[in-house]
Motif scaffolding. Structure first.
Motif, PDB file in Angstrom:
ATOM      1  N   ALA A   8     -19.416  29.380 -25.463  1.00 42.51           N
ATOM      2  CA  ALA A   8     -19.773  28.917 -24.120  1.00 42.51           C
ATOM      3  C   ALA A   8     -20.587  27.633 -24.193  1.00 42.51           C
ATOM      4  N   VAL A   9     -21.546  27.587 -25.125  1.00 39.20           N
ATOM      5  CA  VAL A   9     -22.373  26.391 -25.282  1.00 39.20           C
ATOM      6  C   VAL A   9     -21.528  25.206 -25.710  1.00 39.20           C
ATOM      7  N   THR A  10     -20.587  25.449 -26.623  1.00 39.54           N
ATOM      8  CA  THR A  10     -19.725  24.373 -27.109  1.00 39.54           C
ATOM      9  C   THR A  10     -18.882  23.795 -25.988  1.00 39.54           C
ATOM     10  N   LEU A  11     -18.280  24.658 -25.187  1.00 42.57           N
ATOM     11  CA  LEU A  11     -17.438  24.194 -24.092  1.00 42.57           C
ATOM     12  C   LEU A  11     -18.253  23.443 -23.050  1.00 42.57           C
ATOM     13  N   ALA A  12     -19.439  23.948 -22.752  1.00 43.04           N
ATOM     14  CA  ALA A  12     -20.275  23.292 -21.747  1.00 43.04           C
ATOM     15  C   ALA A  12     -20.713  21.913 -22.214  1.00 43.04           C
ATOM     16  N   ALA A  13     -21.112  21.816 -23.475  1.00 40.20           N
ATOM     17  CA  ALA A  13     -21.579  20.531 -23.995  1.00 40.20           C
ATOM     18  C   ALA A  13     -20.464  19.530 -24.133  1.00 40.20           C
ATOM     19  N   SER A  14     -19.221  20.011 -24.246  1.00 40.59           N
ATOM     20  CA  SER A  14     -18.099  19.112 -24.487  1.00 40.59           C
ATOM     21  C   SER A  14     -17.323  18.774 -23.222  1.00 40.59           C
ATOM     22  N   ALA A  15     -17.763  19.268 -22.082  1.00 37.17           N
ATOM     23  CA  ALA A  15     -17.037  19.005 -20.849  1.00 37.17           C
ATOM     24  C   ALA A  15     -16.994  17.519 -20.567  1.00 37.17           C
ATOM     25  N   PRO A  16     -15.845  16.995 -20.118  1.00 34.68           N
ATOM     26  CA  PRO A  16     -15.733  15.563 -19.903  1.00 34.68           C
ATOM     27  C   PRO A  16     -16.626  15.067 -18.777  1.00 34.68           C
ATOM     28  N   ALA A  17     -17.178  13.897 -18.980  1.00 35.56           N
ATOM     29  CA  ALA A  17     -18.011  13.278 -17.954  1.00 35.56           C
ATOM     30  C   ALA A  17     -17.165  12.339 -17.114  1.00 35.56           C
ATOM     31  N   LEU A  18     -17.682  11.979 -15.965  1.00 37.05           N
ATOM     32  CA  LEU A  18     -16.978  11.026 -15.120  1.00 37.05           C
ATOM     33  C   LEU A  18     -17.107   9.631 -15.699  1.00 37.05           C
ATOM     34  N   ALA A  19     -16.080   8.826 -15.523  1.00 37.73           N
ATOM     35  CA  ALA A  19     -16.098   7.467 -16.066  1.00 37.73           C
ATOM     36  C   ALA A  19     -17.269   6.665 -15.515  1.00 37.73           C
ATOM     37  N   ALA A  20     -17.635   6.926 -14.285  1.00 37.39           N
ATOM     38  CA  ALA A  20     -18.722   6.173 -13.666  1.00 37.39           C
ATOM     39  C   ALA A  20     -20.053   6.408 -14.358  1.00 37.39           C
ATOM     40  N   ASP A  21     -20.170   7.529 -15.110  1.00 37.33           N
ATOM     41  CA  ASP A  21     -21.418   7.840 -15.774  1.00 37.33           C
ATOM     42  C   ASP A  21     -21.537   7.186 -17.142  1.00 37.33           C
ATOM     43  N   ALA A  22     -20.524   6.469 -17.569  1.00 37.96           N
ATOM     44  CA  ALA A  22     -20.536   5.893 -18.914  1.00 37.96           C
ATOM     45  C   ALA A  22     -21.660   4.871 -19.046  1.00 37.96           C
ATOM     46  N   PRO A  23     -22.354   4.877 -20.200  1.00 37.49           N
ATOM     47  CA  PRO A  23     -23.437   3.907 -20.386  1.00 37.49           C
ATOM     48  C   PRO A  23     -22.886   2.507 -20.560  1.00 37.49           C
ATOM     49  N   GLN A 175      -5.977  24.759 -24.464  1.00 36.37           N
ATOM     50  CA  GLN A 175      -6.702  24.732 -23.192  1.00 36.37           C
ATOM     51  C   GLN A 175      -7.938  23.845 -23.289  1.00 36.37           C
ATOM     52  N   MET A 176      -8.664  23.955 -24.415  1.00 38.22           N
ATOM     53  CA  MET A 176      -9.855  23.142 -24.627  1.00 38.22           C
ATOM     54  C   MET A 176      -9.494  21.662 -24.663  1.00 38.22           C
ATOM     55  N   ALA A 177      -8.399  21.339 -25.359  1.00 38.72           N
ATOM     56  CA  ALA A 177      -7.992  19.934 -25.467  1.00 38.72           C
ATOM     57  C   ALA A 177      -7.636  19.366 -24.100  1.00 38.72           C
ATOM     58  N   ARG A 178      -6.930  20.155 -23.286  1.00 38.16           N
ATOM     59  CA  ARG A 178      -6.559  19.678 -21.944  1.00 38.16           C
ATOM     60  C   ARG A 178      -7.796  19.490 -21.076  1.00 38.16           C
ATOM     61  N   ARG A 179      -8.732  20.410 -21.185  1.00 35.93           N
ATOM     62  CA  ARG A 179      -9.935  20.339 -20.365  1.00 35.93           C
ATOM     63  C   ARG A 179     -10.796  19.136 -20.731  1.00 35.93           C
ATOM     64  N   MET A 180     -10.816  18.792 -22.009  1.00 36.88           N
ATOM     65  CA  MET A 180     -11.707  17.746 -22.484  1.00 36.88           C
ATOM     66  C   MET A 180     -11.084  16.361 -22.478  1.00 36.88           C
ATOM     67  N   ALA A 181      -9.787  16.250 -22.213  1.00 39.56           N
ATOM     68  CA  ALA A 181      -9.112  14.960 -22.308  1.00 39.56           C
ATOM     69  C   ALA A 181      -9.742  13.935 -21.362  1.00 39.56           C
ATOM     70  N   PRO A 182     -10.305  12.836 -21.890  1.00 39.83           N
ATOM     71  CA  PRO A 182     -10.918  11.812 -21.023  1.00 39.83           C
ATOM     72  C   PRO A 182      -9.854  10.945 -20.370  1.00 39.83           C
ATOM     73  N   ALA A 183     -10.198  10.393 -19.239  1.00 40.89           N
ATOM     74  CA  ALA A 183      -9.232   9.558 -18.517  1.00 40.89           C
ATOM     75  C   ALA A 183      -8.993   8.237 -19.239  1.00 40.89           C
ATOM     76  N   ASP A 184     -10.013   7.680 -19.865  1.00 39.18           N
ATOM     77  CA  ASP A 184      -9.889   6.401 -20.552  1.00 39.18           C
ATOM     78  C   ASP A 184     -11.030   6.276 -21.556  1.00 39.18           C
ATOM     79  N   GLN A 185     -11.102   5.119 -22.218  1.00 40.60           N
ATOM     80  CA  GLN A 185     -12.116   4.929 -23.253  1.00 40.60           C
ATOM     81  C   GLN A 185     -13.529   4.974 -22.671  1.00 40.60           C
ATOM     82  N   ARG A 186     -13.673   4.486 -21.425  1.00 46.51           N
ATOM     83  CA  ARG A 186     -14.994   4.510 -20.793  1.00 46.51           C
ATOM     84  C   ARG A 186     -15.435   5.954 -20.534  1.00 46.51           C
ATOM     85  N   ALA A 187     -14.514   6.785 -20.071  1.00 49.26           N
ATOM     86  CA  ALA A 187     -14.840   8.194 -19.864  1.00 49.26           C
ATOM     87  C   ALA A 187     -15.144   8.874 -21.194  1.00 49.26           C
ATOM     88  N   PHE A 188     -14.435   8.491 -22.242  1.00 46.65           N
ATOM     89  CA  PHE A 188     -14.684   9.043 -23.569  1.00 46.65           C
ATOM     90  C   PHE A 188     -16.091   8.681 -24.042  1.00 46.65           C
TER      91      PHE A 188
END
Length: 311
Positions: A8-23, A175-188
């Protein structure tokens, strides 16, 4: 309960972020970027290899997911005076192009080729995370060729997946790979920052610097490595390992106490997963998160040094 907690911790920590949040890109120098000048740099199969130092028992340092040789800079500095140190960078990581087909199999072949072509006698494999999984796998495949294994938070089966069937692990990996797939390099890049801050290291400034380095990896390759690793279960192969194994378990109370997980409980859990290896030992490093060699370099280096003296 502890297995469910880890996954559960692994999945939560690895959830994809929104591209707008990229540093935003950082212009300042990164203190964790690779600065050691290797005595030699060459290609073996699918991996890049940097050689440092000479003499002594060879050490092969294998980075984890989305990491390059930069993650081992401090460790290499500590041991290159007494050992020949080889740092590998896997395909798809740190700006290197991924390979077609199975990523883990290609990495294993390249590591075996490194040992054979350089005629390395009983090298010690030091792996972090996914690199630790590769080290354990190679030690089981070629027990007579490996002198020792040090795995930093790299387990023979993904924590939380040990009670799943092979088919269930494969399905969950996809399922994990699909859930974590970023939209682009900025989201990654944002995803890497979230991971480093939530799971990677204790210090947030360090987390941001490391995230900028790990964001240089190929997102698709990272997901494929994750899926392949999640689907693996090396426990049946552990009895084939004849070399001593040191498993380093990082522990950070601020994270673990939320789930009533003690250092002793985590150590016992890791020991249970690795117990089929005939000569295995588990050592706790604290306070440290997943990148224990960044959070506690002295503790990690001391543990490796003590281990080497027993060989």
């Amino acid at each position: 309960m502890i297995a469910r907690l880890f996954i559960a911790v692994t999945l939560a920590a690895s959830a994809p972020a929104l591209a707008a949040d990229a540093p935003p890109p950082a212009a300042q120098a990164n203190r964790f970027a690779a600065t050691l000048v290797p005595a030699e740099r060459f290609e073996i199969g699918a991996v890049q290899v940097e050689r440092h130092g000479k003499g002594g028992r060879p050490l092969i340092l294998i980075p984890g997911l989305a990491s390059g040789s930069w993650v081992w800079q401090g460790t290499a500095r500590q041991f290159l005076g007494e050992h020949t140190v080889y740092i590998v960078t896997l395909p798809g990581f740190d700006g290197r192009a991924p390979v077609s087909g199975k990523q883990m199999e290609a990495a294993q072949r390249a590591l075996a080729q490194l040992i054979d072509t350089r005629k390395l006698v009983k090298p010690v494999l030091v792996g972090h995370s996914l690199g630790g999984v590769l080290a354990l796998s190679l030690a089981a495949q070629r027990p007579q060729a490996i002198g020792g294994v040090v795995s930093i938070d790299g387990l023979p089966v993904f924590p939380g997946a040990e009670d799943l069937s092979p088919r269930q692990r494969e399905q969950m990996a996809q399922q994990m790979a699909r859930r974590m797939a970023p939209a682009d390099q900025r989201a990654f890049a944002a995803q890497q920052q979230d991971y480093m801050r939530g799971t990677g290291v204790v210090d947030m400034a360090r987390a941001d610097e490391l995230a900028r380095l790990s964001a240089r990896s190929d997102p698709g390759a990272v997901l494929q490595y994750m899926a392949e690793t999640f689907a693996m279960d090396l426990r049946p192969a552990l009895p084939k390992i004849t070399a001593p194994v040191l498993l380093i378990a990082p522990y950070f109370e601020a994270d673990a106490s939320q789930h009533e997980l003690s250092a002793e409980t985590k150590k016992a859990y890791y020991a249970a997963l690795i117990e089929a290896a005939p000569k295995a030992e588990v050592v706790t490093v604290a306070p440290a998160r997943h990148f224990a060699m960044i959070d506690q370099p002295e503790q990690v280096n001391d543990a490796i040094r003590r281990f080497l003296k027993t060989l």
